[in-house]
Design a protein around this motif. Structure first.
Motif, short mmCIF file in Angstrom:
data_model
loop_
_atom_site.label_atom_id
_atom_site.label_comp_id
_atom_site.label_asym_id
_atom_site.label_seq_id
_atom_site.Cartn_x
_atom_site.Cartn_y
_atom_site.Cartn_z
N UNK A 4 0.83 -1.21 0.00
CA UNK A 4 0.00 0.00 0.00
C UNK A 4 0.86 1.26 0.00
N UNK A 5 1.91 1.26 0.79
CA UNK A 5 2.79 2.42 0.85
C UNK A 5 3.53 2.61 -0.47
N UNK A 6 4.00 1.52 -1.05
CA UNK A 6 4.69 1.63 -2.34
C UNK A 6 3.73 2.12 -3.43
N UNK A 7 2.49 1.63 -3.40
CA UNK A 7 1.54 2.06 -4.43
C UNK A 7 1.19 3.54 -4.28
N UNK A 8 1.01 3.99 -3.06
CA UNK A 8 0.71 5.42 -2.85
C UNK A 8 1.85 6.30 -3.36
N UNK A 9 3.08 5.81 -3.26
CA UNK A 9 4.23 6.57 -3.76
C UNK A 9 4.34 6.50 -5.28
N UNK A 10 3.86 5.42 -5.88
CA UNK A 10 4.03 5.17 -7.31
C UNK A 10 2.88 5.73 -8.15
N UNK A 11 1.67 5.59 -7.66
CA UNK A 11 0.49 5.92 -8.46
C UNK A 11 0.28 7.43 -8.54
N UNK A 12 -0.20 7.88 -9.67
CA UNK A 12 -0.52 9.29 -9.88
C UNK A 12 -2.02 9.41 -10.09
N UNK A 13 -2.69 10.11 -9.18
CA UNK A 13 -4.14 10.28 -9.29
C UNK A 13 -4.53 11.71 -9.69
N UNK A 14 -3.67 12.65 -9.40
CA UNK A 14 -3.97 14.02 -9.75
C UNK A 14 -3.94 14.26 -11.25
N UNK A 15 -4.87 15.08 -11.74
CA UNK A 15 -4.89 15.45 -13.14
C UNK A 15 -5.43 14.38 -14.07
N UNK A 16 -6.01 13.31 -13.51
CA UNK A 16 -6.58 12.27 -14.37
C UNK A 16 -7.86 12.77 -15.02
N UNK A 17 -8.18 12.26 -16.19
CA UNK A 17 -9.41 12.69 -16.86
C UNK A 17 -10.64 12.13 -16.16
#
Length: 263
Positions: A4-17
């Motif tokens: 979960x911690x690695x995914x939160x650091x890796x994933x980009x949610x801002x600016x998604x369509x």
């Protein structure tokens, strides 16, 4: 550092369509990463995973047979699929209907499966798998019928996690369901950016202004569950067609992020 911690650091949610609902977790660690995961949206074809599990439960209980022929109505649903182009085919096995429903998202096949199992069985299966906001109230593409087919990212992840964990179906039918999902032909979302050796068992969904993908990601076995539901898309491609668009690219990036977070 866990998944979960690695995914939160890796994933980009801002600016998604559009608006995104996201749920993912490592099937062993079970700590979820959730982004608006309980927002109710049109399920589109992602609902076919739940319908498949309901049908395979009917097989488990002896009410249906995988190789028993199911009669097809003369009037076939539009949208994706081949059965509406084959009026001479009047019956087909449940096994093949499930394959068509998942692998090429055939809507006529899906409606035949819905008719075979019934709405009440689908409702009961959803509740048993822990869904709190998923409903299947009408056949696919039956836009004039009352009711809605809706779900959430969290519910979709619950269904797939139950399948992967063996609590949805007995081992032989679990293997069958995963094999069908592994043969999904629409690969432009969660699996699109995965490296060689990675596997994805997924089901997409699309409508105008909407792109979804839900699946399991791993290697020789499912290791993580992920559901990405995106609606309210206003870009020209998503608003005018059922394939491609920026949301598909965004979902592909999230699929890659989930795989990387597995370590």
């Amino acid at each position: 550092m866990g998944f979960a911690e690695r995914l939160r650091a890796e994933a980009v949610f801002g600016g998604l369509p559009g608006r995104i609902g996201f749920a993912a977790w490592d099937l062993d660690e079970r700590e979820p990463v959730l982004v608006d995961a309980e927002r109710v949206v049109h399920a589109a074809s992602t609902i076919k995973v739940l319908i498949m599990i309901t049908a395979l439960r009917a097989v488990r209980e002896g009410r249906l047979g995988l190789d028993a022929e199911v009669e097809l109505p003369a009037e076939r649903a539009g949208g994706f699929g081949v059965l509406r182009e084959l009026p001479s085919v009047t019956a087909i096995s449940l096994r093949d209907l499930i394959t068509l429903m998942i692998v090429i998202s055939d809507n006529a096949a899906t409606n035949a499966v819905i008719d075979a199992v019934g709405f009440e069985a689908i409702r009961a299966c959803a509740a048993d798998l822990g869904c709190t906001a998923t409903q299947v109230q009408r056949r696919l593409m039956d836009v004039n019928a009352p009711g809605r087919n809706e779900t959430t990212a969290l519910d979709q992840a619950r269904v797939l996690a139950a399948l992967a964990g063996g609590s949805a179906l007995p081992p032989e039918l679990t293997e069958h369901a995963l094999d069908v999902l592994s043969r999904q032909q629409v690969r432009d979302r969660l699996p699109a950016l995965l490296p060689d050796g990675a596997q994805c068992w997924n089901k997409t969904g699309e409508l105008l202004g909407l792109r979804h993908d839900v699946g399991l990601i791993g290697d020789d076995r499912p290791r993580a569950v992920v559901a990405v539901l995106v609606d309210e898309l206003t870009d020209e491609r998503s608003a005018a067609s059922y394939r491609g668009g920026p949301a598909c690219d965004a979902i592909a990036s999230l699929g890659r992020a989930v795989h990387r977070a597995l370590g």
